[in-house]
Design an enzyme around this catalytic site. Sequence first.
Site, PDB file in Angstrom:
ATOM      1  N   GLU A 186       0.848  -1.196   0.000  1.00 34.31           N
ATOM      2  CA  GLU A 186       0.000   0.000   0.000  1.00 34.31           C
ATOM      3  C   GLU A 186       0.884   1.247   0.000  1.00 34.31           C
ATOM      4  OE1 GLU A 186      -4.105  -0.864   2.341  1.00 34.31           O
ATOM      5  OE2 GLU A 186      -2.415  -0.296   3.583  1.00 34.31           O
ATOM      6  N   CYS A 187       0.642   2.163  -0.904  1.00 39.42           N
ATOM      7  CA  CYS A 187       1.300   3.465  -0.940  1.00 39.42           C
ATOM      8  C   CYS A 187       2.826   3.311  -0.849  1.00 39.42           C
ATOM      9  CB  CYS A 187       0.754   4.364   0.162  1.00 39.42           C
ATOM     10  SG  CYS A 187       1.035   6.120  -0.123  1.00 39.42           S
TER      11      CYS A 187
END
Length: 434
Positions: free
Chosen positions: A328-329
């Site tokens: 994520e990210c």
Amino acid sequence: MTTPGLLIGAARSGSGKTTLALGLMRALTRRGLRVGAVKCGPDYIDPAFHAAATGRDSLNLDSWAMAPGWIAELASAASQGADIIVAEGAMGLFDGAPGGAAGVGASADIAALLGWPILLAHDVSGQAQTAAAVIRGLATYDSRVSVAGVVLNRIGSERHRRLVAAGVQEAGLPVLGSLPRDERVGLPERHLGLIQAGETSDIDNRLNGLADFIEAHVDVLRIAAVAGSTLQPVRPRAEICQPPAQRIAVARDDAFSFFYPHLARAWRAAGAEISFFSPLADECPPEQCDLVWLPGGYPELHAGRLAHARNFLSGLKAFAQTRPVHGECGGYMALGQVLIDAQGVAHEMAGLLDLETSFQNRKLHLGYRRARLLADHPLGLKGRIFRGHEFHYATILKESGEPFAQARDAYSDRDSPAGLRRRLVSGSFFHLIG
């Protein structure tokens, strides 16, 4: 559930909510109260400071991403073993976005759902009697919520305090504290907000300093007394995000710290086991695990160390040959080919996805996201809908391959490709909330 709670809200960001919340949490904890902490909205950094101030995990409540039943369940978890719940709002009290699961994502939604009175932190710099008009507007704007009192922030002088306080009291609201302007009070910041709690030097003394400041200028016991009993909405239990695997390896250190406690709770409650490891310490993912989860964080500040973490990188690549890996990210960026830092230096990452990102030319990407899986995935079957948010300054130089999902923001009715997927490896800039 009868634990009393209150929510600290404001007219806008930068009004002093975090200063008041942290100081109040630590002041109440020092008095022997067990404080349950809550953060409204999608935020990773403030809850870590809450946990440092209270000695208990802080949970996020988000009316855009969470159904009412899940909000009630998490509020119940925050209340367990607590004498009082202190919730810190986000942005302005009524700020949000359309199309939410239980509201618009506003702090006011959480107060209304759970019956918590609101304590307003109001920045009065540049105002005198006009502050009362703004505060009265906030107090009467939404009949679902009740404002129990006000703490005035950035008072310039005793005369200034008297002028503002008189107007607020005439508007029928008690002033429960007045904080003078003091630039020494606060915590260090960087581009995504505060420096992380784990990186803040002498954090305990800093929190005690905030508590001393609040104790000197705020009626702490009176504020505790206005907290209202937490309501238990009569709702069916929400569908909670199921764990992506039985045994989950989660990266956790200063580069990968954005992992929601409420997800950990939900996954463990469903029977999953979570093992943490540190890429910055050059640790491999635990061999006994079934899936690796690389959360967001600040890989751009540690890109050089990550590029030279040979055990981590080789272990991650070996793991990805037979078992799923998701980022994520910041975790997504670490799965790419190259990450360029703010100084323009290119650092080689894991190379598991055809992705190149840069912090040299920063651009803010911010907002809620509704994502739909494009194929079966450990998180769910094809077509499964998730809610979350995106918050980063990275720019994408190259993103090539099969998309991980289709996603839209709260103001759009059109989906766009989001993230990448290659064999067992996937990722996107989307942070999962539920």
